[in-house]
Design an enzyme around this catalytic site. Sequence first.
Site, short mmCIF file in Angstrom:
data_model
loop_
_atom_site.label_atom_id
_atom_site.label_comp_id
_atom_site.label_asym_id
_atom_site.label_seq_id
_atom_site.Cartn_x
_atom_site.Cartn_y
_atom_site.Cartn_z
N SER A 85 -9.82 -0.13 7.37
CA SER A 85 -9.26 -0.10 6.01
C SER A 85 -8.61 -1.36 5.50
O SER A 85 -8.26 -1.43 4.33
CB SER A 85 -8.24 1.03 5.90
N LYS A 111 0.85 -1.20 0.00
CA LYS A 111 0.00 0.00 0.00
C LYS A 111 0.88 1.25 0.00
O LYS A 111 1.88 1.31 0.72
CB LYS A 111 -0.91 -0.02 1.24
N SER A 150 -9.74 2.05 3.16
CA SER A 150 -8.90 2.78 2.25
C SER A 150 -7.91 1.90 1.47
O SER A 150 -7.41 2.33 0.44
CB SER A 150 -8.10 3.84 3.01
N1 GLN Z 1 -13.05 4.41 6.57
C1 GLN Z 1 -12.35 4.89 7.72
C2 GLN Z 1 -11.96 6.34 7.52
O1 GLN Z 1 -12.24 6.87 6.49
C3 GLN Z 1 -11.16 4.05 8.01
C4 GLN Z 1 -9.96 4.40 7.23
C5 GLN Z 1 -8.78 3.58 7.63
O2 GLN Z 1 -8.91 2.58 8.33
N2 GLN Z 1 -7.62 4.04 7.22
O3 GLN Z 1 -11.39 6.95 8.38
#
Ligand code: GLN
Length: 477
Positions: free
Chosen positions: A177, A78, A153
């Site tokens: 994420s 990532k 994400s």
């Molecule tokens: N969807 C969550 C956010 O937008 C989690 C994102 C993540 O885990 N990096 O903060």
Amino acid sequence: MTIQELRTALVSRTTTATSVAEQHYARIAADDGPSGKGINSYLALSRDRALAQAAKIDALAAKGDPLPALAGVPVGIKDVLTMTGSPATASSLILKGYMPPYDATAVTRLEAAGAVLLGKLNCDEFAMGSSNENSAYGPVRNPRALDRVPGGSSGGSAAAVAAGFAVASLGSDTGGSIRQPAAFCGVVGVLPTYGRISRFGLIAFASSLDRVGPFTTNVRDAATMLGVLAGQDAKDATSSDRPVGDYVGALEKPVKGLRIGVPAEYFGEGLNSEIRAAIENALDGLRAAGCEIKKITLPHTKYAIPTYYVVATAEASANLSRFDGVRFGLRADGVKTLSAMFRETRDQGFGAEVKRRILLGTYALSAGYYDAYYLKAQQVRTLLTRDFLAAFAEVDAIVAPITPTPPWKLGEKTADPLQMYLEDIYSVAASLAGICAMSVPCGQTAAGLPIGVQIMGPHFNEETMLRVALSIETAQT
Ligand code: GLN
């Protein structure tokens, strides 16, 4: 191919690490770009580094030397993790062209274990999002349904493994994420206990929540990856000195006799009926395997989303202050003063969602509001953690949904940030509590969309969580 199958093939010399890497690059070239399926999972390929590593593994295999745990395994990273020789953008314009001077510890460990690092994977900008539509480099498509989001994400990390563009990948999970995109793409994703895997070299979003973890096609591979990644790191003071478990070995133990908690709060209104049915089916499988299924309650669950969106944005506003045009990436041209340079660089470099979070977080931390928002959120975070500690006094693992709905169509939720935040309802509590959790496939909808189920375990008990996941996985096949 699984890690296990690849290993057998390398040892018996029916393939080479080089040809496996080349096959992956060929598939990426054919299908990841707009002339193919347009999945858009890779932002950069690290061909030279990958092929040099593959050649090393092939030399070992040719000599008949023992092969390391991840010998020749093609892995994608990532783009919030640093890897020398490749840009690290966090999918943001503000880091365009930034070349990191060091490897993230997770990257170092994978390579030391023989993994072949194929390149950097698309994600939401600074890992903020649930659909991978907040990337400055375009959204990722779900390989299982090209008109749908892969989740976020870590959407690129999930999609790459689901599409066969990597055997495994690394993602990060701050509030869901890893687990949510794993569920959306039909793969396995692990959120290890906070402190289990070093965060050194992870571009920070919310430091008290950020964690690194693997994506794989199956539970055994996830255990193998975790064994390589886990462990204390002198470069991350929050990494734990607890001994690393034998995660693969733990999978041999049957689940018979385990107590599985089913939290009432995770099965309320808003849960898609096909997901509910798939999870009930998984629970029936666990019951048949000799588990005791117990109803439990996690009473503060309804506060998890507001708590998360205060803590995460507050930490983000502090962490992202380092991107100012001075030290990394983009610098606005044609500005006359230093403060104009800061302002213009941040205005041009950050996307709308990142700006929204910096504003929210700065507000929550500001004098006069700190007690009402940030301090209150920290107190509620403790209550959420206590819910889990009380539950784990009675059960060995918790089984619950990870997403309220199957993957939605690209563009369907981008107009309403609040609706997008609500998608994180089942993932953020485990993040706030620091416990381990994972997502494993447990069927599909009538329309063929993947469904995942979440398994949560006590702090530093990844072994039990993985055993439960394996049992669910085995019952599917
Ligand atoms: N969807 C969550 C956010 O937008 C989690 C994102 C993540 O885990 N990096 O903060």
